[in-house]
Design a protein around this motif. Structure first.
Motif, mmCIF file in Angstrom:
data_model
loop_
_atom_site.group_PDB
_atom_site.id
_atom_site.type_symbol
_atom_site.label_atom_id
_atom_site.label_comp_id
_atom_site.label_asym_id
_atom_site.label_seq_id
_atom_site.Cartn_x
_atom_site.Cartn_y
_atom_site.Cartn_z
ATOM 1 N N UNK A 167 5.453 -5.916 9.634
ATOM 2 C CA UNK A 167 5.076 -6.221 8.797
ATOM 3 C C UNK A 167 6.252 -5.913 7.830
ATOM 4 N N UNK A 185 -0.546 -4.362 10.317
ATOM 5 C CA UNK A 185 -1.279 -5.669 9.285
ATOM 6 C C UNK A 185 -2.723 -5.344 8.281
ATOM 7 N N UNK A 186 -3.168 -4.192 8.323
ATOM 8 C CA UNK A 186 -4.860 -4.268 8.083
ATOM 9 C C UNK A 186 -4.509 -2.897 7.034
ATOM 10 N N UNK A 187 -5.012 -3.556 5.820
ATOM 11 C CA UNK A 187 -4.717 -2.371 5.023
ATOM 12 C C UNK A 187 -6.053 -2.608 3.981
ATOM 13 N N UNK A 231 2.166 1.406 11.987
ATOM 14 C CA UNK A 231 2.100 0.866 10.343
ATOM 15 C C UNK A 231 0.899 2.135 9.850
ATOM 16 N N UNK A 249 -8.501 0.921 2.898
ATOM 17 C CA UNK A 249 -7.751 2.000 2.315
ATOM 18 C C UNK A 249 -7.803 1.996 1.085
ATOM 19 N N UNK A 286 -0.785 0.982 7.111
ATOM 20 C CA UNK A 286 -1.479 0.150 6.701
ATOM 21 C C UNK A 286 -1.446 0.304 4.849
ATOM 22 N N UNK A 287 -0.019 -0.069 4.832
ATOM 23 C CA UNK A 287 -0.042 -0.696 3.107
ATOM 24 C C UNK A 287 1.407 -1.697 3.528
ATOM 25 N N UNK A 288 0.794 -2.968 4.525
ATOM 26 C CA UNK A 288 1.731 -3.458 4.402
ATOM 27 C C UNK A 288 1.546 -4.871 3.526
ATOM 28 N N UNK A 289 1.108 -4.708 3.266
ATOM 29 C CA UNK A 289 1.460 -5.616 1.358
ATOM 30 C C UNK A 289 2.447 -5.480 0.425
#
Ligand SMILES: Cc1cc2nc3c(=O)[nH]c(=O)nc-3n(C[C@H](O)[C@H](O)[C@H](O)COP(=O)(O)O)c2cc1C
Ligand code: SF4
Ligand code: FES
Lengths: 173, 492
Positions: free
Chosen positions: A96, B89-91, A140, B94, A142-145
């Protein structure tokens, strides 16, 4: 060589504050070994990296053979066995973030400091000569947004561009 | 357009919801109080089973069923909350940890009360420094307010919660890897059985549960099974719908990233289609969708032909993919699938824990083959062979045509399938990391084969237009199932 290293290195001791923290940690688990990761984190925070002396001290505290501690240290990417820069820069490089041009950010940092990306076996090539920065690729975060993201020590920076990265890095003492 | 239904995330943006007082104003800990006052532990287990709650961490395993495996006569038992969230792809976890940690604590309280557990560990990935700080502060507060510790609220129920930091290894998200790591060893998964429910942390019965799964419990407790099972989409209009007997209930924190206009976490009823989700996330960025990864990078990829699939645990299995952790990654027409696969394979090659030979060696091989193809040095033979595909009568067989033989593509599929075979679903490895490697490798190759072939033929990465790059679904499913399913006939 390695024997020599152990001899010339100053022994490691937890500071008083960290020793208290350790005493608190160890009570959480029915076996001492389970406190391994939090203890190593604590030690790395104090010493900067996990030197043989640190391993020895941790092994002593947890009543384990040093090899067991070394075994764990080598397994986890967050523990360093060599000195690293004051600021460890982790550039997320998984899909991502890659879809959002993390490459530009990474290349920019490489050029800016004229360093390579450090690897687990060779941290020196990714560290600036003044020992201020170490550049690492990361999986990753965990902040892909809010990609692309970069972690500098404990802080996460989001939606980065080379310009924003400059601002952040220049702002660091 | 599908509306968001915020349950777990409803109060996420309330200022100071991370403090006890504000959380309390929004029904905080009241559902736990209801549990200890009105219900026996067994009643709660029953409720969870009836609710149909499935684990949100990856496997989608029924939570009630998992709890039923735990022997009640062995003391002590443990809860490990899996907050390792490292599937690319997972967040979603958090945000819970950073903004609403008391919700997780309440979920843990209800779970532990139901299971008679008095020690819970929250395994937080090492990079979540802020999340860990927030959770630690919330735990501290809960102790002060008498919601943790001994004899909680005069009920005779004791619970201690401790947070435990990881140190950057993806495999510690696997439940037995997590347990090993918590015990202070290398995070190398254990051979199952025995399953953790029977013999887990410190060789005692252990429940491993994802953050999101646990956060469902307060709402289930507060509003009841009937309410909970009413959430989730009704079935009956896409090609592969799950059977009514296995409903997917509740909401899911869908994490959507990549080429969409508004990436983020969207809480929606389980079972909306991929198309709808992309629309909710502001539509695709660019011209059109080329591919979608539906459940974190381990999940088999979906092509633009497959966007009508439902994103829930059972439907995606029927589509030969999985919802996994609910991390959806969208790729638009400018993306090269070989390049994307290379990125993912680098990740897996780095993260294999090294215990099993097929995984330790096979994963870097897969990476190297993809790297070679991406570098334009993929190997092709001068031979041709009969092309298999949909033959006469709609069955899988010799089509009578000839095809080029690309050595590296055969090799890639063979190496990947020898780590874990995606057709027979058998693997030669200790944990399912193996299948998490071969699933993407094989599915990308089969579904976007023209792009792999083009890279080898042209000696460089070539991004083909979407239609040309994608293998039509009929051929794909026929290949996987060796027959053409009737499902692909036009609906009458
Ligand atoms: C390679 C691998 C990585 C995993 N990573 C995670 C993770 O990061 N977070 C998580 O909750 N579950 C992860 N899982 C799933 C866990 O093994 C386990 O199924 C889950 O924590 C159970 O909780 P649940 O039933 O609430 O989903 C992973 C599994 C595998 C095989
Ligand atoms: S499959 Fe891979 S990650 Fe899983 S135990 Fe084996 S070597 Fe480790
Ligand atoms: S890929 Fe960079 S944060 Fe997930």
């Amino acid at each position: 060589m390695s024997n020599q290293l152990i001899q010339i290195e100053t022994p490691f001791q937890f500071s008083e504050e960290n020793q208290q923290e350790f005493d608190r940690l160890i009570q959480r688990y029915p076996v001492k070994e389970a406190a391994m990761l939090p203890t190593l984190h604590l030690a790395q925070k104090q010493a900067g990296y996990i030197s043989p002396a640190v391993m020895e001290h941790v092994a002593e505290l947890l009543e384990l053979p040093v090899m067991k501690v070394k075994d764990v240290v080598t397994f986890y990417p967050m523990f360093f066995e060599e000195p690293v820069g004051k600021y460890v820069i982790r550039v997320c490089y998984t899909l991502p973030c890659a879809l959002r041009d993390c490459k530009l950010v990474l290349e920019h940092i490489k050029q800016k400091f004229d360093i390579d990306v450090a690897s687990e076996t060779d941290l020196a090539k990714g560290t600036t000569p003044d020992g201020k920065f170490t550049l690492l690729k990361s999986e990753c975060l965990a902040s892909c947004d809010v990609a692309p993201v970069v972690m500098v020590n404990d802080d996460l920076y989001k939606n980065l561009t080379p310009e924003k990265m400059d601002e952040i890095l220049d702002g660091l003492e | 357009m599908v509306q968001e239904r915020r349950i777990l995330y409803e109060h996420l943006d309330v200022p100071d919801i991370n403090t006890f007082d504000v959380f309390r104003q929004y029904d905080g800990y009241k559902r736990f109080e209801k549990a200890i006052k009105e219900y026996q532990p067994d009643d709660i287990c029953d409720m969870v089973t009836k609710s149909g709650l499935k684990g949100r961490g990856g496997a989608g395993f029924s939570t009630g069923l998992k709890w039923s495996f735990v022997p009640r006569d062995i003391e002590p038992r443990y809860l490990c909350c899996n907050a390792d969230e490292s599937e690319p792809g997972t967040f979603s976890n958090r945000y819970v940890l950073e903004r609403n940690p008391h919700l997780l604590i309440e979920g843990i309280l209800i779970c532990c009360y139901a299971m008679g557990i008095s020690t819970a560990y929250v395994y937080i990935r090492g990079e979540f420094t802020l999340g860990k700080r927030m959770l630690d502060a919330a735990i501290e507060e809960a102790y002060q307010q008498g919601y943790l510790g001994e004899n909680i609220q005069g009920s005779g129920f004791d619970l201690d919660i401790y947070s435990h930091p990881g140190a950057g290894a993806y495999i510690c998200g696997e439940e037995t890897g997590l347990i090993e790591s918590l015990e202070g060893k290398r995070g190398q998964p254990r051979v199952k059985p025995p399953f953790p429910a029977v013999e887990g942390l410190f060789h005692k019965p252990t429940v491993v549960q994802n953050v999101e799964t646990l956060c469902n419990l307060p709402f289930l407790m507060g509003q009841g099974v009937e309410w909970y099972t009413s959430i989730g989409r009704t079935y009956g209009d896409t090609r592969f719908d799950p059977p009514q007997s296995d409903p997917n209930t509740g909401t899911k924190l869908y994490c959507i990233s990549g080429d969409v206009n508004e990436p983020g976490v969207y809480e929606l009823d389980l079972g909306l289609t991929a198309e709808e989700l992309i629309e909710v996330a502001g539509g695709v960025k660019g011209e059109r969708v080329k591919a979608v990864i539906p459940g974190g990078s381990s999940a088999p990829i979906l092509t633009h032909y497959e966007l009508e699939c439902r994103l829930d645990f059972t439907s995606l299995t029927l589509w030969k993919s999985m919802l996994g952790s609910g991390g959806i990654i969208v790729m638009n027409e400018t993306r090269n699938i070989v390049d994307c696969l290379l990125n993912i394979m680098k990740f897996y090659a780095h993260e294999s824990c090294g215990q099993c030979t097929p995984c330790r060696w096979g994963t870097p091989w897969v990476r190297d083959i993809v790297q070679r193809i991406a570098d334009g040095e993929g190997r092709q033979t001068t031979m041709q062979r009969p092309k298999f595909g949909i033959a006469e009568g709609g069955r899988w067989g010799d089509t009578g045509e000839m095809e080029e033989v690309y050595e590296d593509l055969d090799l890639l599929e063979s190496v990947a399938n020898n780590i874990a075979n995606v057709d027979t679903m058998t693997w030669n490895t200790i944990c399912v990391f193996g299948i998490a490697v071969s699933w993407p490798a094989v599915s990308y190759l089969r579904k976007f084969r023209p792009e792999f072939e083009a890279a080898i033929r042209e000696g460089k990465l070539v991004t083909l237009p979407v239609e040309e790059a994608t293998v039509p679904p009929e051929e794909n499913y026929a290949y996987q199932q060796r027959i053409v399913p009737r499902l692909f006939e036009a609906p009458t």
